[in-house]
Design a protein around this motif. Sequence first.
Motif, short mmCIF file in Angstrom:
data_model
loop_
_atom_site.label_atom_id
_atom_site.label_comp_id
_atom_site.label_asym_id
_atom_site.label_seq_id
_atom_site.Cartn_x
_atom_site.Cartn_y
_atom_site.Cartn_z
N VAL A 142 23.86 -15.71 19.23
CA VAL A 142 24.11 -14.49 20.00
C VAL A 142 24.91 -13.54 19.12
CG1 VAL A 142 24.02 -15.65 22.24
CG2 VAL A 142 26.22 -15.42 21.06
N ARG A 143 25.03 -12.29 19.57
CA ARG A 143 25.64 -11.24 18.74
C ARG A 143 26.99 -10.80 19.29
NH1 ARG A 143 22.84 -6.58 18.89
NH2 ARG A 143 21.99 -7.13 20.92
N VAL A 144 27.84 -10.35 18.37
CA VAL A 144 29.17 -9.86 18.73
C VAL A 144 29.34 -8.44 18.19
CG1 VAL A 144 31.67 -10.17 18.45
CG2 VAL A 144 30.17 -12.17 18.70
N GLY A 145 29.77 -7.55 19.06
CA GLY A 145 30.12 -6.19 18.65
C GLY A 145 31.52 -5.86 19.11
N CYS A 146 32.09 -4.82 18.53
CA CYS A 146 33.48 -4.51 18.88
C CYS A 146 33.78 -3.03 18.60
CB CYS A 146 34.42 -5.39 18.05
SG CYS A 146 36.17 -5.27 18.52
N ALA A 147 34.56 -2.43 19.49
CA ALA A 147 35.07 -1.08 19.28
C ALA A 147 36.03 -1.10 18.08
CB ALA A 147 35.79 -0.62 20.55
N PRO A 148 36.35 0.07 17.52
CA PRO A 148 36.09 1.40 18.05
C PRO A 148 34.73 1.95 17.65
CG PRO A 148 37.44 1.61 16.10
CD PRO A 148 37.26 0.14 16.35
N ASP A 149 34.17 2.77 18.53
CA ASP A 149 32.93 3.46 18.21
C ASP A 149 33.14 4.96 17.97
OD1 ASP A 149 33.42 4.18 20.83
OD2 ASP A 149 31.57 3.34 21.64
N THR A 150 34.39 5.41 18.10
CA THR A 150 34.69 6.81 17.80
C THR A 150 34.29 7.17 16.37
OG1 THR A 150 36.93 6.11 17.23
CG2 THR A 150 36.59 7.02 19.44
N VAL A 151 34.33 6.20 15.47
CA VAL A 151 34.02 6.45 14.06
C VAL A 151 32.54 6.73 13.85
CG1 VAL A 151 35.96 5.06 13.32
CG2 VAL A 151 33.72 4.00 13.52
N LEU A 152 31.73 6.59 14.90
CA LEU A 152 30.30 6.88 14.80
C LEU A 152 29.98 8.31 15.22
CD1 LEU A 152 28.89 3.54 16.28
CD2 LEU A 152 29.50 4.09 13.91
N GLY A 153 31.01 9.07 15.60
CA GLY A 153 30.82 10.46 15.98
C GLY A 153 30.69 11.37 14.77
N THR A 154 30.59 12.67 15.03
CA THR A 154 30.34 13.62 13.95
C THR A 154 31.55 13.82 13.04
OG1 THR A 154 30.89 15.43 15.48
CG2 THR A 154 28.56 14.87 15.20
N GLY A 155 32.76 13.49 13.52
CA GLY A 155 33.95 13.66 12.69
C GLY A 155 33.93 12.78 11.46
N VAL A 156 34.06 11.47 11.66
CA VAL A 156 34.11 10.53 10.55
C VAL A 156 32.78 10.48 9.80
CG1 VAL A 156 34.35 8.08 9.94
CG2 VAL A 156 35.96 9.14 11.53
N GLN A 157 31.67 10.56 10.53
CA GLN A 157 30.37 10.46 9.86
C GLN A 157 30.09 11.66 8.97
OE1 GLN A 157 28.19 7.71 9.86
NE2 GLN A 157 30.03 6.76 10.70
N THR A 158 30.49 12.85 9.38
CA THR A 158 30.34 14.03 8.52
C THR A 158 31.22 13.90 7.28
OG1 THR A 158 29.71 15.50 10.33
CG2 THR A 158 30.69 16.54 8.38
N ALA A 159 32.44 13.39 7.47
CA ALA A 159 33.32 13.16 6.32
C ALA A 159 32.71 12.14 5.36
CB ALA A 159 34.69 12.69 6.81
N ARG A 160 32.16 11.07 5.91
CA ARG A 160 31.53 10.06 5.05
C ARG A 160 30.36 10.68 4.27
NH1 ARG A 160 28.94 4.10 6.67
NH2 ARG A 160 27.79 3.87 4.71
N ALA A 161 29.55 11.48 4.95
CA ALA A 161 28.42 12.12 4.28
C ALA A 161 28.90 13.01 3.13
CB ALA A 161 27.60 12.92 5.28
N ALA A 162 30.03 13.70 3.33
CA ALA A 162 30.56 14.57 2.29
C ALA A 162 31.04 13.75 1.09
CB ALA A 162 31.71 15.41 2.84
N VAL A 163 31.69 12.64 1.34
CA VAL A 163 32.13 11.76 0.25
C VAL A 163 30.93 11.25 -0.52
CG1 VAL A 163 33.28 9.59 -0.32
CG2 VAL A 163 34.30 11.12 1.36
N GLU A 164 29.92 10.79 0.22
CA GLU A 164 28.75 10.21 -0.43
C GLU A 164 27.91 11.26 -1.16
OE1 GLU A 164 26.81 7.97 2.65
OE2 GLU A 164 28.20 6.29 2.42
N ALA A 165 28.02 12.51 -0.74
CA ALA A 165 27.30 13.60 -1.42
C ALA A 165 28.03 14.06 -2.67
CB ALA A 165 27.12 14.77 -0.46
N GLY A 166 29.24 13.53 -2.91
CA GLY A 166 29.99 13.90 -4.10
C GLY A 166 30.81 15.16 -3.94
N ASP A 167 31.07 15.58 -2.71
CA ASP A 167 31.78 16.85 -2.49
C ASP A 167 33.22 16.82 -3.01
OD1 ASP A 167 29.50 17.75 -1.31
OD2 ASP A 167 30.30 17.87 0.73
N ILE A 168 33.82 15.63 -3.14
CA ILE A 168 35.18 15.55 -3.70
C ILE A 168 35.18 14.82 -5.04
CG2 ILE A 168 36.30 15.66 -1.43
CD1 ILE A 168 36.79 12.60 -1.68
N GLY A 169 33.99 14.58 -5.59
CA GLY A 169 33.93 13.80 -6.82
C GLY A 169 34.24 12.33 -6.53
#
Length: 367
Positions: free
Chosen positions: A117-144
């Motif tokens: 069986v599977r186990v999941g756990c909060a928090p899921d706030t990190v899946l919103g546009t705040g953290v995910q947009t920041a992650r995308a910017a890091v991965e795009a090289g926006d801060i080197g």
Amino acid sequence: MGDAHRIGVIGLGVISRAYLDTLVGRDAVRVTAVADLDTSRSAAVAAELPGVRALSVEELLNSPDVETVLNLTVPAAHAEIALGAVARGKNVYGEKPLAAELADAHAVLEAAAKASVRVGCAPDTVLGTGVQTARAAVEAGDIGRPLFASAVMVTPGHERWHPQPDFYYAPGGGPLLDMGPYYLSSLVHLLGPVRAVIGASSRLRSERVIGSGPRAGERIPVDVDSHVSGVLEHEGGALTTLTTSFDGVATTAAPIEVHGESGTLTVPDPNHFDGEVRLLELGATDRRTLPPSAGYVGGARGVGLLDFVAAADDGGRPARASGELALHVLETMTALLRSSAEGRRIELSTSVERPVPVPLTPAEKWR
């Protein structure tokens, strides 16, 4: 997706309303039963929701009409309920932390693996546009190349607003285990897993005064450290300085900042799904706000459970709010407390793959 996935909710405290608002009326899932130690509370909730039965905890765990148990109990009961669900062949998705003790969290995941069986756990706030947009910017090289980060959470304590705040100051609580999962889950998304920590903590007040509700004015004991600071060594080499406190009035520090060779990224409060992501590039004089480029738009509590359910139907991809991520976050937190107590650097025994990024997903699609 076929038939709606059947959910049983155990624990109907303050946070349950936010989950129910998200889950009830969705096509992908159906809440079939609720349970709480306070049977009048479960009866009242069931009366509001057509087709939902009020059961005892044991009845819900045994119900054939529940595929996944949503565990919203207090931290001290997380492992007991999770193990009870797993023993009956049910998936479990819980509030953070995964368990109050690291050994119990390991036991939950080991039992789940044996039971398939599977186990999941909060928090899921990190899946919103705040953290995910920041992650995308890091991965795009926006801060080197990312070099280091800071994460800061300072409040005067939840007893000022929560009518039953005892568990915040009991084992499994405190500022780190309560709020740390938001920040540490975000940092794993942004910088990857943690390999070692150095921590320091304090407990300068032995009791707190409840500020609202029928128990206002009552004093409760403080049995955990109420201020925790530390340094996290990420596997990729970046360092994070972390502060979580129930002892301060407020702070002007950004919730999270990620510093790279060519820019600094300001990340919004990870206790919320959205918020402004701001970039200051090397040589620039002003920060610019990045438009949302990733994440669940209009995210709400429970989107992680919807993602958890969808993952099983999506080629068996790992859930983004997974038990494995929660275990790694919990070990990071408990290692910080051990480091403080023992006065030494602690190397972690767990690691985790960074969750799959969330593409920009309109609210009407995930809902």
